[in-house]
Design a protein around this motif. Structure first.
Motif, short mmCIF file in Angstrom:
data_model
loop_
_atom_site.label_atom_id
_atom_site.label_comp_id
_atom_site.label_asym_id
_atom_site.label_seq_id
_atom_site.Cartn_x
_atom_site.Cartn_y
_atom_site.Cartn_z
N THR A 142 0.83 -1.22 0.00
CA THR A 142 0.00 0.00 0.00
C THR A 142 0.87 1.27 0.00
N LEU A 143 2.19 1.07 0.21
CA LEU A 143 3.08 2.23 0.10
C LEU A 143 3.05 2.80 -1.32
N MET A 144 2.43 2.04 -2.23
CA MET A 144 2.24 2.52 -3.61
C MET A 144 1.53 3.88 -3.64
N CYS A 145 0.79 4.18 -2.58
CA CYS A 145 0.08 5.48 -2.53
C CYS A 145 1.08 6.65 -2.61
N LEU A 146 2.35 6.37 -2.28
CA LEU A 146 3.36 7.43 -2.34
C LEU A 146 3.61 7.92 -3.77
N ILE A 147 3.15 7.14 -4.75
CA ILE A 147 3.27 7.56 -6.15
C ILE A 147 2.54 8.90 -6.35
N SER A 148 1.55 9.17 -5.48
CA SER A 148 0.79 10.43 -5.63
C SER A 148 1.51 11.63 -5.01
N LEU A 149 2.64 11.37 -4.36
CA LEU A 149 3.34 12.48 -3.68
C LEU A 149 3.72 13.63 -4.63
N PRO A 150 4.29 13.35 -5.83
CA PRO A 150 4.64 14.48 -6.72
C PRO A 150 3.43 15.35 -7.08
N SER A 151 2.26 14.73 -7.32
CA SER A 151 1.11 15.58 -7.67
C SER A 151 0.63 16.38 -6.46
N GLY A 152 0.82 15.82 -5.26
CA GLY A 152 0.49 16.56 -4.04
C GLY A 152 1.42 17.76 -3.89
N LEU A 153 2.71 17.54 -4.18
CA LEU A 153 3.68 18.64 -4.06
C LEU A 153 3.42 19.71 -5.12
N ASP A 154 3.04 19.27 -6.33
CA ASP A 154 2.70 20.24 -7.40
C ASP A 154 1.56 21.15 -6.95
N LEU A 155 0.56 20.54 -6.33
CA LEU A 155 -0.60 21.31 -5.86
C LEU A 155 -0.17 22.33 -4.80
N ILE A 156 0.65 21.87 -3.85
CA ILE A 156 1.12 22.77 -2.78
C ILE A 156 1.88 23.95 -3.39
N LYS A 157 2.77 23.65 -4.34
CA LYS A 157 3.60 24.71 -4.96
C LYS A 157 2.71 25.69 -5.73
N LEU A 158 1.78 25.15 -6.51
CA LEU A 158 0.90 26.02 -7.32
C LEU A 158 0.16 27.01 -6.42
N ASN A 164 -3.82 9.05 -5.76
CA ASN A 164 -3.65 8.54 -4.40
C ASN A 164 -4.60 7.35 -4.13
N GLY A 165 -5.88 7.54 -4.42
CA GLY A 165 -6.87 6.49 -4.14
C GLY A 165 -6.63 5.25 -4.99
N LEU A 166 -6.35 5.46 -6.28
CA LEU A 166 -6.14 4.32 -7.18
C LEU A 166 -4.91 3.50 -6.74
N CYS A 167 -3.83 4.21 -6.40
CA CYS A 167 -2.60 3.50 -6.01
C CYS A 167 -2.80 2.74 -4.70
N LEU A 168 -3.56 3.36 -3.78
CA LEU A 168 -3.84 2.67 -2.51
C LEU A 168 -4.62 1.38 -2.79
N SER A 169 -5.63 1.51 -3.66
CA SER A 169 -6.47 0.36 -3.99
C SER A 169 -5.64 -0.75 -4.65
#
Ligand SMILES: C/C(=C\COP(=O)(O)OP(=O)(O)O)CCC[C@H](C)CCC[C@H](C)CCCC(C)C
Ligand SMILES: O=C(O)C1=CC(=O)c2ccccc2C1=O
Length: 306
Positions: free
Chosen positions: A250-266, A291-296
C-alpha cells in the motif's frame, strides 16, 4: 457566432466537470482493493452497481448545488452553472431528483442482495449532502462543508461499499473499524478537493456571507495549511503500514506524492490570484485520483504477491 458556440461548449464542459466523479467512485474503488487484498474476491455486479449509483447521487448533489446557489446569489458570476446555461430550473430539478431516485433505487437493489443497512448509510450520505447546501441549513456557508464531506466520503460511503461488494453475505455489524481506517486517507483527499475549490471564489463567497474555510483563513494562511493537509493524508495511509495492519504494497500510494507537491507549490505561489488558480480543484483531483487508485492497487496486489 462560431466563437459563441465554442464558448458555450467550454461552459458545458466546465459544468459537467467529469473528473470530479472520481470523488464519487473512490470509496468503492478503495474498498474493492481492500476486499481483493483480503479474500481475493469481490462481487463484480454489486461493485459496478455501486459505482453507477454513486455517480448518479453525486450528479444530484451537483445539480442541486447549482439550484440552491442560484437562490443565494453566490453563483452570480458562475457562467458554467447548469442553471445559467439552461435557464430552466424546473428541468434541472427534475433531472437532479430523477438521478437521486435512480441512484437510491440501485442502492436498494444492492442492499437487498447484501444488507439493508447499506441503504440507510447511503441515505445519511445524501442527507449530509443536503445539509451542505440546502435550506435552511446551508452548512457549507458556515464553514462546515469539509467535515461533512469527510464523514460522507469516508466512514459512511466506505462502510456501505465494503458491505455491498463483500462476497460474505452475512454481515452481523457495520464494519466501522475497517471503514474508518481504510476510508480516512482517501476521504481526506476528497476533502482537500473541496478545500481547494474555494480558493478562487473567496471574493464572491465573502460578498454573500458564505464563510468558506478560505474566507475565514484568508488565502495566505490557507496556502500554508495545505502542506499539513497533504501530510495528514499520507500519515493516515502510512500509519497502518507502520503498525503492520496494512501490507507494504500500500506504500504505492506514495506515487501520488509528486502531484500533491505540485498542488502545494501552485497554491503557495498564486494563492491570491484567482485567475491562475481557478483550476486548482482539478490539480487536487489529480492528486486524489492517483492517491486512491494507487492505494487500492496496493491493497489488491498484496493478495497475489505477498
Ligand atoms: C457540492 C459540493 C461542493 C460544491 O461546493 P460549492 O458550492 O462551493 O461549489 P461551486 O463553486 O461549484 O458552486 C460537495 C459537497 C459534499 C457533501 C458535503 C457531501 C456529499 C455526499 C454525496 C452526496 C454522497 C455520495 C454518495 C456516496 C455513496 C459516494
Ligand atoms: O463543484 C465542486 O466544486 C465540487 C463538487 C462536489 O460534488 C465535490 C464533492 C466532493 C469534494 C469536492 C467537491 C467539489 O469541489
Amino acid at each position: 457566432m462560431k466563437s459563441s458556440t465554442t464558448e458555450r461548449k467550454h461552459l458545458w464542459q466546465a459544468a459537467i466537470k467529469w473528473p470530479l466523479y472520481s470523488v464519487a467512485i473512490m470509496p468503492v474503488i478503495v474498498s474493492a482493493g481492500w476486499e481483493l487484498g483480503n479474500s481475493g474476491n469481490i462481487r463484480l455486479g454489486q461493485f459496478i452497481g455501486f459505482l453507477i449509483a454513486s455517480i448518479l447521487i453525486l450528479l444530484w448533489e451537483n445539480l442541486t448545488n447549482d439550484l440552491f446557489d442560484d437562490e443565494t446569489g453566490v453563483d452570480k458570476y458562475k457562467f458554467h452553472s447548469v442553471v445559467a446555461l439552461t435557464g430552466n430550473k424546473t428541468t434541472v430539478s427534475r433531472v437532479a431528483y430523477f438521478s437521486l431516485l435512480l441512484g437510491l433505487f440501485i442502492i436498494f437493489i444492492l442492499a437487498l442482495k447484501s444488507k439493508i443497512t447499506v441503504l440507510f448509510l447511503v441515505i445519511i450520505c445524501c442527507f449530509l449532502g443536503y445539509l451542505y447546501q440546502g435550506p435552511p441549513f446551508r452548512l457549507g456557508y458556515k464553514g462546515l462543508g469539509e467535515p461533512l464531506c469527510w464523514i460522507a466520503f469516508g466512514p459512511l460511503a466506505t462502510a456501505a461499499a465494503l458491505i455491498v461488494i463483500s462476497p460474505k453475505s452475512n454481515f452481523d455489524a457495520i464494519p466501522w473499524g475497517t471503514a474508518l481506517i481504510v476510508g480516512a486517507g482517501p476521504a481526506m483527499a476528497t476533502t482537500l478537493v473541496l478545500f481547494c475549490s474555494h480558493f478562487h471564489q473567496i471574493n464572491q463567497d465573502a460578498a454573500v456571507g458564505k464563510k468558506s474555510p478560505l474566507v475565514v483563513l484568508g488565502t495566505n494562511r490557507a496556502a500554508n495549511f495545505l502542506p499539513w493537509l497533504v501530510g495528514l493524508i499520507f500519515l493516515l495511509e502510512l500509519l497502518p503500514v507502520l503498525n503492520g495492519i496494512w501490507p507494504i504494497t500500500t506504500l504505492m500510494c506514495l506515487i501520488s506524492l509528486p502531484s500533491g507537491l505540485d498542488l502545494i507549490k501552485l497554491i503557495k505561489r498564486h494563492h491570491n490570484k484567482p485567475e491562475l488558480i481557478k483550476n486548482s480543484k482539478f490539480s487536487a483531483l489529480r492528486f486524489q485520483t492517483i492517491n486512491g487508485l494507487c492505494l487500492s492497487i496496493g491493497f489488491a496486489t498484496s493478495y497475489f504477491f505477498l
